[in-house]
Design an enzyme around this catalytic site. Structure first.
Site, PDB file in Angstrom:
ATOM      1  N   ASP A 104      -7.758   0.138  10.994  1.00  0.00           N
ATOM      2  CA  ASP A 104      -6.778  -0.932  11.009  1.00  0.00           C
ATOM      3  C   ASP A 104      -5.433  -0.326  11.406  1.00  0.00           C
ATOM      4  O   ASP A 104      -4.725   0.242  10.590  1.00  0.00           O
ATOM      5  CB  ASP A 104      -6.691  -1.596   9.634  1.00  0.00           C
ATOM      6  CG  ASP A 104      -5.663  -2.719   9.571  1.00  0.00           C
ATOM      7  OD1 ASP A 104      -4.804  -2.796  10.472  1.00  0.00           O
ATOM      8  OD2 ASP A 104      -5.686  -3.502   8.600  1.00  0.00           O
ATOM      9  N   PHE A 116      -4.075  -2.777   2.374  1.00  0.00           N
ATOM     10  CA  PHE A 116      -3.543  -4.084   2.742  1.00  0.00           C
ATOM     11  C   PHE A 116      -4.031  -4.411   4.146  1.00  0.00           C
ATOM     12  O   PHE A 116      -3.640  -3.767   5.113  1.00  0.00           O
ATOM     13  CB  PHE A 116      -2.016  -4.141   2.703  1.00  0.00           C
ATOM     14  CG  PHE A 116      -1.513  -5.525   3.035  1.00  0.00           C
ATOM     15  CD1 PHE A 116      -1.470  -6.500   2.050  1.00  0.00           C
ATOM     16  CD2 PHE A 116      -1.139  -5.847   4.321  1.00  0.00           C
ATOM     17  CE1 PHE A 116      -1.037  -7.794   2.361  1.00  0.00           C
ATOM     18  CE2 PHE A 116      -0.703  -7.128   4.631  1.00  0.00           C
ATOM     19  CZ  PHE A 116      -0.661  -8.103   3.650  1.00  0.00           C
ATOM     20  N   LYS A 175       0.479  -7.286  15.307  1.00  0.00           N
ATOM     21  CA  LYS A 175       1.921  -7.081  15.184  1.00  0.00           C
ATOM     22  C   LYS A 175       2.579  -6.721  16.514  1.00  0.00           C
ATOM     23  O   LYS A 175       2.902  -7.586  17.304  1.00  0.00           O
ATOM     24  CB  LYS A 175       2.228  -6.073  14.083  1.00  0.00           C
ATOM     25  CG  LYS A 175       1.861  -6.605  12.681  1.00  0.00           C
ATOM     26  CD  LYS A 175       2.487  -5.788  11.591  1.00  0.00           C
ATOM     27  CE  LYS A 175       2.036  -6.235  10.209  1.00  0.00           C
ATOM     28  NZ  LYS A 175       2.433  -7.601   9.849  1.00  0.00           N
TER      29      LYS A 175
END
Length: 401
Positions: free
Chosen positions: A226, A141, A255
């Site tokens: 990531d 994801f 984030k």
């Protein structure tokens, strides 16, 4: 109709249904707790999918934002501003890298990393134009843009959004042999999550990340990590790659970099890699804006102390000590994770992940399911041990253990 029901009905009347929120309407939040429109408090064990690592309403982050709001919030990258250089310098130092390319969202940062890898492949490695290949992992994801869903293996994220962008090959996560077999002369990068978050907090086998690092070095391929969810303290280290002493060629961050205050993301790498860009080839009106830089600079300072990494290590060990015995006892099939981050696979006899999330909501705890049967636990790193234990007690209660 209650105030909660009115809030939900109003939201659903005029918003696209791309999310399926739990039936709660939050009005305020502080630390690890959120309060709804009726005044009821809930323990937040999701932390905005790790965007809120430092808690709701962190005073240092809010003070940094307020001070910057009074000065200047946006210049665009058409001009320099006085927070940009410090942000890039300190983030590069935190990562042990040389250059920073700031964006806003995690998906934008992943798109930036994809463009970076392709351009590096053509200009530095010498891959023929249009032939660059990037290898990814099954169940990944990385976001939901059209390019990113093109290499997703999740039908929910991918279906009905074609035609898909070519240039990607997916291999099983954690399978070094499959990865090695996929690398060819046109491969420019391997893009991986050091821990797969959305897939259910999947930790790869020991030795996998060092193996990826060696393979990519040997084959002249970029290793892109990531760390949007796993990075910035969540696993007990600044970066999840550090658990196996791995330093990738490229970090993708987001984030928690914005502290839950503003969206901030970045690609961080060497001069050789990010130096391939020339003016006009990539950009963002809001990327690296003064407000974002001011908040992110304070985030970096919080991480430089090591306090939050230490809390994630200590409380994470406690979290997994408490969750571990649940696995295999009939209520929970498996528990995975690292640091203050766990994926808990619910046995069907206890209901779906959604059903368990709703039962926890009724007891004042907020979590969210993924892939049907799994709930994720990722509280703010500043949560107290007493609050964490109370939340775990509620989980045991709804599972009947």
């Amino acid at each position: 109709m209650t105030s909660t029901e009115r809030g939900i009905a109003a939201a659903e009347a005029h918003s696209a249904h791309n999310y399926h929120p739990l039936p709660v309407v939050v009005a305020t939040a502080e630390g690890a707790w959120m309060t709804d429109v009726t005044g009821r408090r809930y323990l937040d064990l999701l932390a905005g999918y790790s965007a809120l690592n430092f808690g709701h309403g962190n005073r240092r982050l809010l003070d940094a934002a307020r001070a910057q709001l009074e000065r200047v919030t946006l210049t665009s990258r058409a001009f320099h501003h006085d927070r940009f250089a410090d942000f890039c310098t300190r983030l590069a130092e935190l990562c042990g890298m040389e250059l920073v390319l700031p964006m806003n969202t995690g998906a934008e940062a992943v798109e930036t990393a994809v463009k970076t890898a392709r351009k590096w492949g053509y200009r530095v490695k010498g891959v023929p134009d249009g032939r660059a290949k990037i290898i990814v992992a099954d169940n990944n994801f990385h976001g939901r843009t059209t390019t990113i869903v093109s290499f997703s293996t999740d039908p929910e994220a991918r279906a009905d959004f074609g035609p898909y962008t070519p240039g990607f090959e997916s291999v099983p996560y954690g399978d070094l042999a499959a990865l090695a077999a996929a690398v060819d002369e046109h491969t420019v990068a391997v893009l991986l999550e050091p821990i797969q978050g959305e897939a259910g907090v999947l930790v790869p086998p020991a030795g996998y990340l060092p193996g990826v690092r060696k393979l990519t070095r040997d084959r002249d391929v970029l290793f892109i990590a990531d760390e949007i969810q796993s990075g910035l303290g969540r696993t007990g280290r600044t970066f999840a790659c550090e658990h196996e002493d791995v330093v990738p060629d490229v970090y993708v961050l987001g984030k928690a970099l914005g502290g839950g205050v503003v969206p901030v993301s970045a690609v961080v790498s060497s001069r050789e890699v990010l130096g391939v860009f020339a003016p006009g080839e990539h950009g963002s009106t809001f990327g690296g804006n003064p407000l974002a830089c001011a908040v992110a600079l304070e985030v970096i300072e919080l991480l430089r102390t090591g306090e939050f990494q230490q809390r994630a290590t200590e409380l994470g060990a406690h979290l997994h000590h408490e969750l571990g015995p649940l696995a295999g006892g009939g209520a929970v099939d498996a528990v995975r994770g690292r640091g203050l981050w766990a994926g808990v696979d619910i046995n069907p006899s206890r209901g779906s992940g959604r059903a368990v999330s709703e039962r926890l909501l009724a007891r004042g705890v907020l979590v969210k399911e993924t892939h049907g049967a799994t709930i994720r636990i990722a509280p703010p790193l500043m949560i107290s041990k007493a609050d964490l234990d109370w939340g775990l007690d509620q989980l045991r209660h709804v599972l009947g253990v």
